[in-house]
Design a protein around this motif. Sequence first.
Motif, PDB file in Angstrom:
ATOM      1  N   GLY A  94      37.722  33.752  40.036  1.00 42.08           N
ATOM      2  CA  GLY A  94      38.486  34.753  39.343  1.00 42.08           C
ATOM      3  C   GLY A  94      39.692  35.495  40.025  1.00 42.08           C
ATOM      4  O   GLY A  94      40.117  36.400  40.032  1.00 42.08           O
ATOM      5  N   CYS A  95      40.309  34.393  40.836  1.00 42.15           N
ATOM      6  CA  CYS A  95      41.356  34.792  41.716  1.00 42.15           C
ATOM      7  C   CYS A  95      42.476  35.342  41.370  1.00 42.15           C
ATOM      8  O   CYS A  95      43.521  35.796  41.772  1.00 42.15           O
ATOM      9  CB  CYS A  95      41.504  33.513  42.853  1.00 42.15           C
ATOM     10  N   LEU A 135      39.461  30.178  42.676  1.00 44.93           N
ATOM     11  CA  LEU A 135      39.190  29.541  41.324  1.00 44.93           C
ATOM     12  C   LEU A 135      39.456  30.406  40.125  1.00 44.93           C
ATOM     13  O   LEU A 135      39.049  31.436  40.415  1.00 44.93           O
ATOM     14  CB  LEU A 135      37.481  29.146  41.172  1.00 44.93           C
ATOM     15  N   SER A 139      42.429  30.698  34.263  1.00 43.03           N
ATOM     16  CA  SER A 139      43.696  30.663  33.778  1.00 43.03           C
ATOM     17  C   SER A 139      44.987  30.041  34.196  1.00 43.03           C
ATOM     18  O   SER A 139      45.135  30.097  35.363  1.00 43.03           O
ATOM     19  CB  SER A 139      44.187  32.166  33.604  1.00 43.03           C
ATOM     20  N   MET A 177      47.727  32.066  35.604  1.00 42.30           N
ATOM     21  CA  MET A 177      47.616  32.820  36.843  1.00 42.30           C
ATOM     22  C   MET A 177      47.605  31.858  37.929  1.00 42.30           C
ATOM     23  O   MET A 177      48.192  32.234  38.973  1.00 42.30           O
ATOM     24  CB  MET A 177      46.127  33.431  36.662  1.00 42.30           C
ATOM     25  N   ASP A 186      35.360  27.305  35.709  1.00 38.64           N
ATOM     26  CA  ASP A 186      34.771  28.221  34.837  1.00 38.64           C
ATOM     27  C   ASP A 186      33.809  28.748  35.891  1.00 38.64           C
ATOM     28  O   ASP A 186      32.949  27.980  36.371  1.00 38.64           O
ATOM     29  CB  ASP A 186      33.913  27.371  33.626  1.00 38.64           C
ATOM     30  N   ALA A 197      36.861  40.597  38.050  1.00 33.87           N
ATOM     31  CA  ALA A 197      36.856  39.352  36.982  1.00 33.87           C
ATOM     32  C   ALA A 197      35.533  39.391  36.117  1.00 33.87           C
ATOM     33  O   ALA A 197      35.532  39.102  35.118  1.00 33.87           O
ATOM     34  CB  ALA A 197      36.989  38.140  37.764  1.00 33.87           C
TER      35      ALA A 197
HETATM   36  C1  LIG Z   1      41.850  40.781  36.646  1.00 34.17           C
HETATM   37  S1  LIG Z   1      41.894  39.303  37.040  1.00 34.17           S
HETATM   38  C2  LIG Z   1      41.483  39.477  38.757  1.00 34.17           C
HETATM   39  C3  LIG Z   1      42.070  38.942  39.903  1.00 34.17           C
HETATM   40  C4  LIG Z   1      41.879  39.178  41.351  1.00 34.17           C
HETATM   41  N1  LIG Z   1      40.670  38.808  41.598  1.00 34.17           N
HETATM   42  C5  LIG Z   1      42.078  40.991  41.493  1.00 34.17           C
HETATM   43  O1  LIG Z   1      40.955  41.442  41.943  1.00 34.17           O
HETATM   44  O2  LIG Z   1      42.946  41.335  41.214  1.00 34.17           O
HETATM   45  C6  LIG Z   1      40.454  38.446  36.217  1.00 34.17           C
HETATM   46  C7  LIG Z   1      40.832  36.971  36.451  1.00 34.17           C
HETATM   47  O3  LIG Z   1      39.415  36.315  35.867  1.00 34.17           O
HETATM   48  C8  LIG Z   1      39.839  35.263  35.247  1.00 34.17           C
HETATM   49  N2  LIG Z   1      38.414  34.641  34.156  1.00 34.17           N
HETATM   50  C9  LIG Z   1      38.339  35.183  33.331  1.00 34.17           C
HETATM   51  N3  LIG Z   1      37.148  34.362  32.741  1.00 34.17           N
HETATM   52  C10 LIG Z   1      36.948  33.549  33.706  1.00 34.17           C
HETATM   53  C11 LIG Z   1      36.128  32.447  33.788  1.00 34.17           C
HETATM   54  N4  LIG Z   1      35.076  32.063  32.775  1.00 34.17           N
HETATM   55  N5  LIG Z   1      35.934  31.613  34.873  1.00 34.17           N
HETATM   56  C12 LIG Z   1      37.119  31.789  35.935  1.00 34.17           C
HETATM   57  N6  LIG Z   1      37.913  32.807  35.676  1.00 34.17           N
HETATM   58  C13 LIG Z   1      37.926  33.599  34.644  1.00 34.17           C
HETATM   59  C14 LIG Z   1      40.909  35.559  34.417  1.00 34.17           C
HETATM   60  O4  LIG Z   1      41.860  34.360  33.946  1.00 34.17           O
HETATM   61  C15 LIG Z   1      41.927  36.550  35.501  1.00 34.17           C
HETATM   62  O5  LIG Z   1      42.673  35.766  36.142  1.00 34.17           O
END
Ligand SMILES: C[S@@+](CC[C@H](N)C(=O)[O-])C[C@H]1O[C@@H](n2cnc3c(N)ncnc32)[C@H](O)[C@@H]1O
Length: 240
Positions: free
Chosen positions: A90-91, A112, A115, A118, A135, A154
């Motif tokens: 969820g980078c 990973l 989005s 993103m 995912d 995330a």
């Molecule tokens: C709020 S951002 C967090 C970014 C960074 N890690 C931070 O701390 O600022 C949450 C991220 O989780 C991702 N996300 C949500 N569901 C996901 C999934 N099933 N697999 C991978 N990424 C996912 C979103 O696309 C989003 O970019």
Amino acid sequence: MASAAVRDLLQPGCRPVAADGYLDVLGDTDPTGSRPGQRLMVSRALPLIYERLWRPLGGRLLIGASTADERRIALELLEISPGDAVLDVGCGPGNFSRAFAEAAGDGLVVGLDASRTMLAQAAREGGRVQYVRGDAGDLPFPDGSFDAVCCFAALYLIEDPLRAVAEIVRVVAPGGRVALLASVSRGPLPASAADAVVRGLSGVRVFGRDDLTDALRAHGLSDVRRRIAGFAQFVSARRV
Ligand SMILES: C[S@@+](CC[C@H](N)C(=O)[O-])C[C@H]1O[C@@H](n2cnc3c(N)ncnc32)[C@H](O)[C@@H]1O
């Protein structure tokens, strides 16, 4: 450009497609949820302001921490050494991944996210990070691939967060570290009631105090610790 090292690390049989500066293993699949907070993460607009405006503001208001504080905490919890393999789940736009790459030196840092927008922003930011669209609930890496795995801000947006925690534990090598940053219930309402209200409106899950620490212990991790800050919890552990 994705390096051969990240292609080599993917599960056998994985057929990634090179996209906008990242490898895509999801194709048409979109595992992100349908609620407003979740759709924002896959929008075109949010990634443009996420790192410099949205996230610092959220960190100050909800955690009481600056971006620098959060990076320092992440690095402390993950204990990254030069040469390590690190995964940032969820980078987002790579706002933590790039700090991990500095700490890992000539190691391999993989960011990973599900989005596309993103990840495109992460690729534009540069840095020695390899990005994968995948995912969190079905990580495309073999067991024990990483010395450290981070998942900050995330889990509360991920449809099945405990499935993602199980995957995070699976891909950490023995002796490796896990660091999580997630929401925590703090108000007068029981966690389940707070979660029902907040998640129903926004898609953001409110975790109970013990949800994540209990899950990590149930997976056999040791040295499980939690630090609460504002409406958030930093959780860390080591794989035995
Ligand atoms: C709020 S951002 C967090 C970014 C960074 N890690 C931070 O701390 O600022 C949450 C991220 O989780 C991702 N996300 C949500 N569901 C996901 C999934 N099933 N697999 C991978 N990424 C996912 C979103 O696309 C989003 O970019």
